[in-house]
Design a protein around this motif. Structure first.
Motif, mmCIF file in Angstrom:
data_model
loop_
_atom_site.group_PDB
_atom_site.id
_atom_site.type_symbol
_atom_site.label_atom_id
_atom_site.label_comp_id
_atom_site.label_asym_id
_atom_site.label_seq_id
_atom_site.Cartn_x
_atom_site.Cartn_y
_atom_site.Cartn_z
ATOM 1 N N GLU A 175 -24.625 26.701 -60.236
ATOM 2 C CA GLU A 175 -24.874 26.630 -61.681
ATOM 3 C C GLU A 175 -25.949 25.602 -62.017
ATOM 4 O OE1 GLU A 175 -21.095 25.762 -63.321
ATOM 5 O OE2 GLU A 175 -20.286 27.747 -62.931
ATOM 6 N N THR A 176 -25.887 24.455 -61.330
ATOM 7 C CA THR A 176 -26.821 23.370 -61.636
ATOM 8 C C THR A 176 -27.926 23.215 -60.605
ATOM 9 O OG1 THR A 176 -25.442 21.762 -60.473
ATOM 10 C CG2 THR A 176 -25.015 22.083 -62.825
ATOM 11 N N GLY A 177 -27.705 23.723 -59.389
ATOM 12 C CA GLY A 177 -28.686 23.569 -58.320
ATOM 13 C C GLY A 177 -28.607 22.232 -57.610
ATOM 14 N N LYS A 178 -27.633 21.393 -57.940
ATOM 15 C CA LYS A 178 -27.497 20.084 -57.305
ATOM 16 C C LYS A 178 -26.830 20.228 -55.948
ATOM 17 C CE LYS A 178 -27.271 17.555 -61.619
ATOM 18 N NZ LYS A 178 -26.493 16.675 -62.458
ATOM 19 N N ARG A 179 -27.232 19.342 -55.025
ATOM 20 C CA ARG A 179 -26.703 19.376 -53.654
ATOM 21 C C ARG A 179 -26.076 18.046 -53.295
ATOM 22 N NH1 ARG A 179 -31.026 21.578 -49.473
ATOM 23 N NH2 ARG A 179 -29.182 21.332 -48.195
ATOM 24 N N THR A 180 -25.073 18.121 -52.433
ATOM 25 C CA THR A 180 -24.505 16.890 -51.889
ATOM 26 C C THR A 180 -25.460 16.355 -50.833
ATOM 27 O OG1 THR A 180 -23.250 18.107 -50.222
ATOM 28 C CG2 THR A 180 -22.142 17.642 -52.306
ATOM 29 N N GLY A 181 -25.276 15.099 -50.443
ATOM 30 C CA GLY A 181 -26.169 14.472 -49.486
ATOM 31 C C GLY A 181 -26.040 15.057 -48.098
ATOM 32 N N LYS A 182 -27.138 15.006 -47.358
ATOM 33 C CA LYS A 182 -27.129 15.499 -45.981
ATOM 34 C C LYS A 182 -26.547 14.427 -45.076
ATOM 35 C CE LYS A 182 -31.024 18.629 -46.294
ATOM 36 N NZ LYS A 182 -32.323 18.996 -45.737
ATOM 37 N N PRO A 183 -25.714 14.809 -44.114
ATOM 38 C CA PRO A 183 -25.171 13.821 -43.179
ATOM 39 C C PRO A 183 -26.244 13.336 -42.222
ATOM 40 C CG PRO A 183 -24.491 16.013 -42.548
ATOM 41 C CD PRO A 183 -25.204 16.144 -43.861
ATOM 42 N N VAL A 184 -26.109 12.106 -41.803
ATOM 43 C CA VAL A 184 -27.031 11.543 -40.828
ATOM 44 C C VAL A 184 -26.576 11.990 -39.452
ATOM 45 C CG1 VAL A 184 -27.943 9.419 -39.841
ATOM 46 C CG2 VAL A 184 -27.468 9.565 -42.294
ATOM 47 N N VAL A 185 -27.461 12.668 -38.745
ATOM 48 C CA VAL A 185 -27.140 13.164 -37.414
ATOM 49 C C VAL A 185 -27.633 12.136 -36.414
ATOM 50 C CG1 VAL A 185 -27.447 15.045 -35.770
ATOM 51 C CG2 VAL A 185 -27.415 15.522 -38.221
ATOM 52 N N PRO A 186 -26.709 11.446 -35.739
ATOM 53 C CA PRO A 186 -27.157 10.425 -34.787
ATOM 54 C C PRO A 186 -27.759 11.059 -33.542
ATOM 55 C CG PRO A 186 -24.788 10.672 -34.683
ATOM 56 C CD PRO A 186 -25.262 11.547 -35.795
ATOM 57 N N LYS A 187 -28.846 10.463 -33.070
ATOM 58 C CA LYS A 187 -29.465 10.923 -31.831
ATOM 59 C C LYS A 187 -29.042 9.978 -30.718
ATOM 60 C CE LYS A 187 -33.467 13.030 -33.941
ATOM 61 N NZ LYS A 187 -34.920 13.101 -33.993
ATOM 62 N N SER A 188 -28.997 10.512 -29.531
ATOM 63 C CA SER A 188 -28.617 9.662 -28.405
ATOM 64 C C SER A 188 -29.735 8.662 -28.129
ATOM 65 C CB SER A 188 -28.342 10.513 -27.161
ATOM 66 O OG SER A 188 -29.532 11.133 -26.732
ATOM 67 N N LYS A 189 -29.406 7.595 -27.443
ATOM 68 C CA LYS A 189 -30.386 6.546 -27.165
ATOM 69 C C LYS A 189 -31.510 7.051 -26.267
ATOM 70 C CE LYS A 189 -27.002 2.872 -27.567
ATOM 71 N NZ LYS A 189 -26.263 1.823 -26.880
ATOM 72 N N ASN A 190 -31.191 7.981 -25.387
ATOM 73 C CA ASN A 190 -32.172 8.474 -24.421
ATOM 74 C C ASN A 190 -32.800 9.793 -24.869
ATOM 75 O OD1 ASN A 190 -31.486 6.310 -22.788
ATOM 76 N ND2 ASN A 190 -29.850 7.456 -21.808
ATOM 77 N N HIS A 191 -32.745 10.089 -26.150
ATOM 78 C CA HIS A 191 -33.267 11.367 -26.638
ATOM 79 C C HIS A 191 -34.787 11.381 -26.578
ATOM 80 C CE1 HIS A 191 -33.644 14.988 -28.964
ATOM 81 N NE2 HIS A 191 -34.474 14.358 -29.788
ATOM 82 N N VAL A 192 -35.327 12.383 -25.881
ATOM 83 C CA VAL A 192 -36.760 12.584 -25.822
ATOM 84 C C VAL A 192 -37.026 14.018 -26.261
ATOM 85 C CG1 VAL A 192 -38.778 12.663 -24.315
ATOM 86 C CG2 VAL A 192 -36.985 10.968 -23.915
ATOM 87 N N PRO A 193 -37.785 14.223 -27.326
ATOM 88 C CA PRO A 193 -38.062 15.594 -27.739
ATOM 89 C C PRO A 193 -38.840 16.347 -26.677
ATOM 90 C CG PRO A 193 -39.156 14.018 -29.182
ATOM 91 C CD PRO A 193 -38.382 13.242 -28.176
ATOM 92 N N ARG A 194 -38.484 17.580 -26.452
ATOM 93 C CA ARG A 194 -39.149 18.370 -25.416
ATOM 94 C C ARG A 194 -40.177 19.300 -26.044
ATOM 95 N NH1 ARG A 194 -33.837 20.380 -22.152
ATOM 96 N NH2 ARG A 194 -33.100 18.334 -21.596
#
Length: 137
Positions: free
Chosen positions: A73-92
């Motif tokens: 009805e209003t188009g309002k959204r709740t906040g997005k959760p913070v997705v924690p990344k691992s310490k050793n995360h390297v994007p491939r």
């Protein structure tokens, strides 16, 4: 006894979702929502969510096991959760990955409980020489 699924509870849940969306915070889980609107179990909240989605009053998106709810009805959204990344995360870089290998089909495995093709008797009931029907004596 609280009867869930009534229009009053749906409106309470919708008003609570709108308040969370106005604040821009992450929507809590079913147990927290049940406590906030006065229900006794989290399953009741899940059923109310289903009713609101079917009635096209909200749209639900799941991100990291959390809901991001849009009030239609209003188009309002709740906040997005913070997705924690691992310490050793390297994007491939997935563009250089070789195409997936296609596995060849394996030959069917005959199990001992399967019936013999020739006589219909299960294989585990044959003697050590195999099927008596096809054996030359």
């Amino acid at each position: 006894m609280v009867v869930y699924g009534t229009l009053a509870h749906e409106n309470l849940l919708l008003r609570h979702i709108e308040a969370v969306a106005d604040a821009g915070t992450v929507l809590e889980g079913n147990t927290g929502l049940a406590d906030a609107i006065g229900l006794t179990s989290s399953e009741q909240v899940q059923k109310l969510f289903s009713k609101l989605v079917i009635a096209k009053r909200i749209k639900v998106q799941i991100i990291s096991n959390r809901r991001v709810v849009t009030v239609l009805e209003t188009g309002k959204r709740t906040g997005k959760p913070v997705v924690p990344k691992s310490k050793n995360h390297v994007p491939r870089d997935r563009s250089e990955r070789p195409p997936a290998q296609v596995k060849e089909e394996a030959a069917p495995v005959i199990q001992t409980r399967d019936p013999c093709i020739a006589c219909g008797v299960p294989y585990h009931r044959h003697d050590r020489l195999g099927c008596k029907r096809w054996r030359v004596l």
